[in-house]
Design a protein around this motif. Structure first.
Motif, PDB file in Angstrom:
ATOM      1  N   GLY A   1     -64.667  13.293-113.205  1.00  0.00           N
ATOM      2  CA  GLY A   1     -65.351  13.877-114.343  1.00  0.00           C
ATOM      3  C   GLY A   1     -65.357  13.054-115.615  1.00  0.00           C
ATOM      4  N   GLY A   2     -64.769  11.879-115.626  1.00  0.00           N
ATOM      5  CA  GLY A   2     -64.740  11.056-116.833  1.00  0.00           C
ATOM      6  C   GLY A   2     -66.057  10.333-117.068  1.00  0.00           C
ATOM      7  N   ASP A   3     -66.072   9.560-118.144  1.00  0.00           N
ATOM      8  CA  ASP A   3     -67.246   8.741-118.456  1.00  0.00           C
ATOM      9  C   ASP A   3     -67.418   7.659-117.399  1.00  0.00           C
ATOM     10  N   GLY A   4     -68.661   7.311-117.139  1.00  0.00           N
ATOM     11  CA  GLY A   4     -68.949   6.252-116.184  1.00  0.00           C
ATOM     12  C   GLY A   4     -69.575   6.808-114.927  1.00  0.00           C
ATOM     13  N   GLY A   5     -69.925   5.906-114.042  1.00  0.00           N
ATOM     14  CA  GLY A   5     -70.535   6.298-112.787  1.00  0.00           C
ATOM     15  C   GLY A   5     -71.175   5.091-112.138  1.00  0.00           C
ATOM     16  N   TYR A   6     -71.833   5.343-111.018  1.00  0.00           N
ATOM     17  CA  TYR A   6     -72.495   4.284-110.258  1.00  0.00           C
ATOM     18  C   TYR A   6     -73.995   4.453-110.431  1.00  0.00           C
ATOM     19  N   VAL A   7     -74.666   3.442-110.954  1.00  0.00           N
ATOM     20  CA  VAL A   7     -76.093   3.523-111.247  1.00  0.00           C
ATOM     21  C   VAL A   7     -76.889   3.517-109.938  1.00  0.00           C
ATOM     22  N   LYS A   8     -77.642   4.594-109.752  1.00  0.00           N
ATOM     23  CA  LYS A   8     -78.539   4.686-108.600  1.00  0.00           C
ATOM     24  C   LYS A   8     -79.924   4.152-108.954  1.00  0.00           C
ATOM     25  N   ASN A   9     -80.310   4.304-110.235  1.00  0.00           N
ATOM     26  CA  ASN A   9     -81.661   3.967-110.646  1.00  0.00           C
ATOM     27  C   ASN A   9     -81.681   3.645-112.138  1.00  0.00           C
ATOM     28  N   PHE A  10     -82.366   2.565-112.512  1.00  0.00           N
ATOM     29  CA  PHE A  10     -82.625   2.226-113.910  1.00  0.00           C
ATOM     30  C   PHE A  10     -84.048   2.669-114.228  1.00  0.00           C
ATOM     31  N   ILE A  11     -84.247   3.281-115.392  1.00  0.00           N
ATOM     32  CA  ILE A  11     -85.594   3.723-115.798  1.00  0.00           C
ATOM     33  C   ILE A  11     -85.855   3.153-117.188  1.00  0.00           C
ATOM     34  N   LEU A  12     -86.828   2.261-117.277  1.00  0.00           N
ATOM     35  CA  LEU A  12     -87.173   1.626-118.551  1.00  0.00           C
ATOM     36  C   LEU A  12     -88.122   2.509-119.351  1.00  0.00           C
ATOM     37  N   LYS A  13     -88.307   2.183-120.639  1.00  0.00           N
ATOM     38  CA  LYS A  13     -89.164   2.971-121.523  1.00  0.00           C
ATOM     39  C   LYS A  13     -90.571   3.131-120.976  1.00  0.00           C
ATOM     40  N   ASP A  14     -91.097   2.088-120.323  1.00  0.00           N
ATOM     41  CA  ASP A  14     -92.459   2.145-119.802  1.00  0.00           C
ATOM     42  C   ASP A  14     -92.561   2.864-118.454  1.00  0.00           C
ATOM     43  N   GLY A  15     -91.426   3.404-117.987  1.00  0.00           N
ATOM     44  CA  GLY A  15     -91.421   4.134-116.730  1.00  0.00           C
ATOM     45  C   GLY A  15     -91.071   3.283-115.513  1.00  0.00           C
ATOM     46  N   THR A  16     -90.954   1.963-115.706  1.00  0.00           N
ATOM     47  CA  THR A  16     -90.572   1.080-114.603  1.00  0.00           C
ATOM     48  C   THR A  16     -89.193   1.463-114.106  1.00  0.00           C
ATOM     49  N   GLU A  17     -89.045   1.559-112.805  1.00  0.00           N
ATOM     50  CA  GLU A  17     -87.746   1.898-112.205  1.00  0.00           C
ATOM     51  C   GLU A  17     -87.291   0.787-111.282  1.00  0.00           C
ATOM     52  N   PHE A  18     -86.006   0.561-111.270  1.00  0.00           N
ATOM     53  CA  PHE A  18     -85.406  -0.361-110.300  1.00  0.00           C
ATOM     54  C   PHE A  18     -83.979   0.040-110.053  1.00  0.00           C
TER      55      PHE A  18
END
Length: 120
Positions: free
Chosen positions: A103-120
């Motif tokens: 429950g602490g801060d942090g995690g494993y990034v599954k998806n990045f979402i940029l301002k323009d909607g681009t995902e990777f």
């Protein structure tokens, strides 16, 4: 004498292999059954092997702070569409993470979402 040399060679080989295995940690600390969206401002993004590190300034009920998130290796995020000029310090982005089980801060990034909607 020959069996002693062979035994030492086997012991050395096993110790060399086990050191590499021990150096890599498990992802068991993350709850991959959940997805949480986090928005913030990039402070630093280190896309490298064996893992990417994202330092994101987040603001929520706990206040404002910089939180470190872990993600896939350089080659994995590249295959998903990341390119070196896509994310810079100061950029506002969103991420979808598998949160820490404790429950602490942090995690494993599954998806990045940029301002323009681009995902990777």
């Amino acid at each position: 004498m020959r069996s002693r040399v062979l035994s030492l060679a086997i012991a050395f080989a096993l110790s060399a292999v086990s050191a590499g295995v021990e150096a890599h940690h498990s992802a068991a600390q993350y709850d991959f059954g959940q997805t949480v969206r986090v928005e913030g401002v990039v402070k630093e993004l280190r896309i490298a092997n064996p893992h990417t590190a994202l330092f994101l300034e987040v603001k929520d009920a706990k206040g404002s702070r910089v939180v470190e998130y872990e993600a896939h290796s350089r080659n994995n995020v590249y295959r998903r569409g990341w390119r070196p000029d896509m994310v810079h310090p100061g950029d506002a982005i969103a991420i979808e993470i598998a949160p820490l089980r404790e429950g602490g801060d942090g995690g494993y990034v599954k998806n990045f979402i940029l301002k323009d909607g681009t995902e990777f």
